[in-house]
Design an enzyme around this catalytic site. Structure first.
Site, PDB file in Angstrom:
ATOM      1  N   CYS A  41       0.663  -1.123   0.128  1.00  0.00           N
ATOM      2  CA  CYS A  41       0.039   0.051  -0.040  1.00  0.00           C
ATOM      3  C   CYS A  41       0.672   1.413  -0.003  1.00  0.00           C
ATOM      4  O   CYS A  41       0.328   2.407  -0.218  1.00  0.00           O
ATOM      5  CB  CYS A  41      -0.968   0.057   1.118  1.00  0.00           C
ATOM      6  SG  CYS A  41      -2.313  -1.410   1.034  1.00  0.00           S
ATOM      7  N   HIS A  90     -12.301  10.200  -8.978  1.00  0.00           N
ATOM      8  CA  HIS A  90     -11.296  10.205 -10.020  1.00  0.00           C
ATOM      9  C   HIS A  90     -10.229  11.226  -9.706  1.00  0.00           C
ATOM     10  O   HIS A  90      -9.609  11.941 -10.537  1.00  0.00           O
ATOM     11  CB  HIS A  90     -11.850  10.372 -11.365  1.00  0.00           C
ATOM     12  CG  HIS A  90     -12.354   9.297 -11.915  1.00  0.00           C
ATOM     13  ND1 HIS A  90     -13.782   8.886 -11.601  1.00  0.00           N
ATOM     14  CD2 HIS A  90     -12.167   8.166 -12.673  1.00  0.00           C
ATOM     15  CE1 HIS A  90     -14.264   7.544 -11.994  1.00  0.00           C
ATOM     16  NE2 HIS A  90     -13.072   7.234 -12.867  1.00  0.00           N
ATOM     17  N   GLU A 129     -13.009   0.753   2.051  1.00  0.00           N
ATOM     18  CA  GLU A 129     -11.948   0.640   1.144  1.00  0.00           C
ATOM     19  C   GLU A 129     -11.697  -0.438   0.013  1.00  0.00           C
ATOM     20  O   GLU A 129     -11.583  -0.341  -1.120  1.00  0.00           O
ATOM     21  CB  GLU A 129     -10.569   0.828   1.683  1.00  0.00           C
ATOM     22  CG  GLU A 129      -9.392   1.026   0.933  1.00  0.00           C
ATOM     23  CD  GLU A 129      -8.049   1.092   1.726  1.00  0.00           C
ATOM     24  OE1 GLU A 129      -7.011   0.455   1.570  1.00  0.00           O
ATOM     25  OE2 GLU A 129      -8.114   1.788   2.897  1.00  0.00           O
TER      26      GLU A 129
END
Length: 147
Positions: A41, A90, A129
């Protein structure tokens, strides 16, 4: 006579203890990077995020177009839309939110803080998530424990 007064007060107190919690779901696609993470991550990656805004109230609107509601879902959407359009959907969350380490926890808190002065009765923000990993943030409110 005193019995009637006590009974009347009890009924009134019971009705004041009613609580409704509504949730408005939202989704966005965004990238982030966790620079302090000790695994993959730490690299740039993205998610199909899902969230829920929770609002609580103990009385319903009595009149008008919103009769029987604590808040219209459309009003929640109205306050959430600028966050989605300008910061979340986005976007690269490290850049748009100002968070150096935009974990699910940090993002949930960030969204809550953006909305807390706009949405009366805001109880919590949930961020998923992934389909198996989520976080709920609340600021000094315990009603979210029921979610």
């Amino acid at each position: 006579m005193k019995e009637k007064e006590e009974k009347s007060q009890t009924i009134e107190n019971e009705s004041n203890s009613e609580t409704w919690i509504i949730g408005k779901e939202f989704r966005f696609e965004a990238s982030h990077q966790l620079p302090n993470h000790d695994g993959k991550c730490a690299r740039l990656h993205g998610h199909s995020w899902r969230g829920v805004i929770y609002v609580s109230g103990n009385k319903l609107e009595n009149y008008g177009a919103k009769q029987g509601m604590i808040m219209d879902y459309g009003d929640i959407k109205k306050y959430l839309k600028p966050l989605l359009d300008d910061y979340l959907d986005h976007y690269h969350l490290n850049e748009t939110t100002g968070l150096d380490n935009p974990t699910s926890e940090a993002i949930a808190k960030w969204i809550y803080e953006q909305l807390e002065n706009k949405i009366p009765g805001l109880v919590a923000v949930r961020i998923d998530e992934t389909c198996t990993s989520q976080c709920i943030y609340s600021k000094g409110k315990s009603n979210f424990l029921m979610l």
